[in-house]
Design a protein around this motif. Sequence first.
Motif, mmCIF file in Angstrom:
data_model
loop_
_atom_site.group_PDB
_atom_site.id
_atom_site.type_symbol
_atom_site.label_atom_id
_atom_site.label_comp_id
_atom_site.label_asym_id
_atom_site.label_seq_id
_atom_site.Cartn_x
_atom_site.Cartn_y
_atom_site.Cartn_z
ATOM 1 N N ILE A 225 0.810 -1.224 0.000
ATOM 2 C CA ILE A 225 0.000 0.000 0.000
ATOM 3 C C ILE A 225 0.838 1.267 0.000
ATOM 4 C CG2 ILE A 225 -0.314 0.202 2.504
ATOM 5 C CD1 ILE A 225 -3.340 0.819 1.755
ATOM 6 N N GLY A 226 2.004 1.249 0.642
ATOM 7 C CA GLY A 226 2.869 2.425 0.660
ATOM 8 C C GLY A 226 3.486 2.754 -0.683
ATOM 9 N N GLU A 227 3.429 1.807 -1.614
ATOM 10 C CA GLU A 227 3.996 2.020 -2.950
ATOM 11 C C GLU A 227 2.940 2.457 -3.958
ATOM 12 O OE1 GLU A 227 6.022 -1.602 -3.921
ATOM 13 O OE2 GLU A 227 7.411 -1.396 -2.241
ATOM 14 N N ARG A 228 1.675 2.493 -3.519
ATOM 15 C CA ARG A 228 0.614 2.921 -4.441
ATOM 16 C C ARG A 228 0.674 4.424 -4.652
ATOM 17 N NH1 ARG A 228 -5.069 0.400 -3.455
ATOM 18 N NH2 ARG A 228 -5.223 1.355 -5.483
ATOM 19 N N LYS A 229 0.370 4.855 -5.852
ATOM 20 C CA LYS A 229 0.400 6.266 -6.186
ATOM 21 C C LYS A 229 -0.985 6.906 -6.020
ATOM 22 C CE LYS A 229 4.000 5.453 -9.441
ATOM 23 N NZ LYS A 229 5.217 5.777 -9.597
ATOM 24 N N VAL A 230 -2.042 6.096 -6.109
ATOM 25 C CA VAL A 230 -3.405 6.619 -6.043
ATOM 26 C C VAL A 230 -4.191 5.783 -5.051
ATOM 27 C CG1 VAL A 230 -5.517 7.055 -7.359
ATOM 28 C CG2 VAL A 230 -3.293 7.331 -8.451
ATOM 29 N N PHE A 231 -4.990 6.442 -4.226
ATOM 30 C CA PHE A 231 -5.864 5.743 -3.281
ATOM 31 C C PHE A 231 -7.295 6.020 -3.608
ATOM 32 C CE2 PHE A 231 -1.917 5.904 -0.981
ATOM 33 C CZ PHE A 231 -1.845 4.648 -0.458
#
Length: 151
Positions: free
Chosen positions: A145-151
């Motif tokens: 999750i910390g590597e995702r660019k969009v939430f």
Amino acid sequence: MIQPADVHELVSHWWFAYDNAIYDEWADMFTDDAHFTCRTDTGKTNYEEFVNADVHGKAAVLAWQIEHRKGSPHPLRHGGENVHISANRGDDADFRSYIRVSQIISGSPSDLSTALVTGTVRLEGGVLRFSALHTVLDTEESNVIGERKVF
């Protein structure tokens, strides 16, 4: 004030009646102005046409749901999880939950999908009904999750 247990009861009732195609119970679970949407989170599956919906009004919601259910496997099980109220406005409340969907393949349970389900319920004449129900099926590959660019 709408109680969390009542929302959980409605969500559980919906998935049980949906899975078992108990069509005559469906209408009482929706308001006349109900809004239903369904989609995948990526929009890139080979079954997009089958799951995509954006329908308004109880009659249209029920028609789409019946047609969709008739094209789905049986037994099919939607397990509602983590049902909770995210906003409560007296006779209206927003909720969030997950579903885990399974079917039977070669005699054994098999996960079909998971999804995020959100919506709004409304008290009408003492009966709790869905005024909005939105399902987003998980199809994106899981990652950190910390590597995702969009939430």
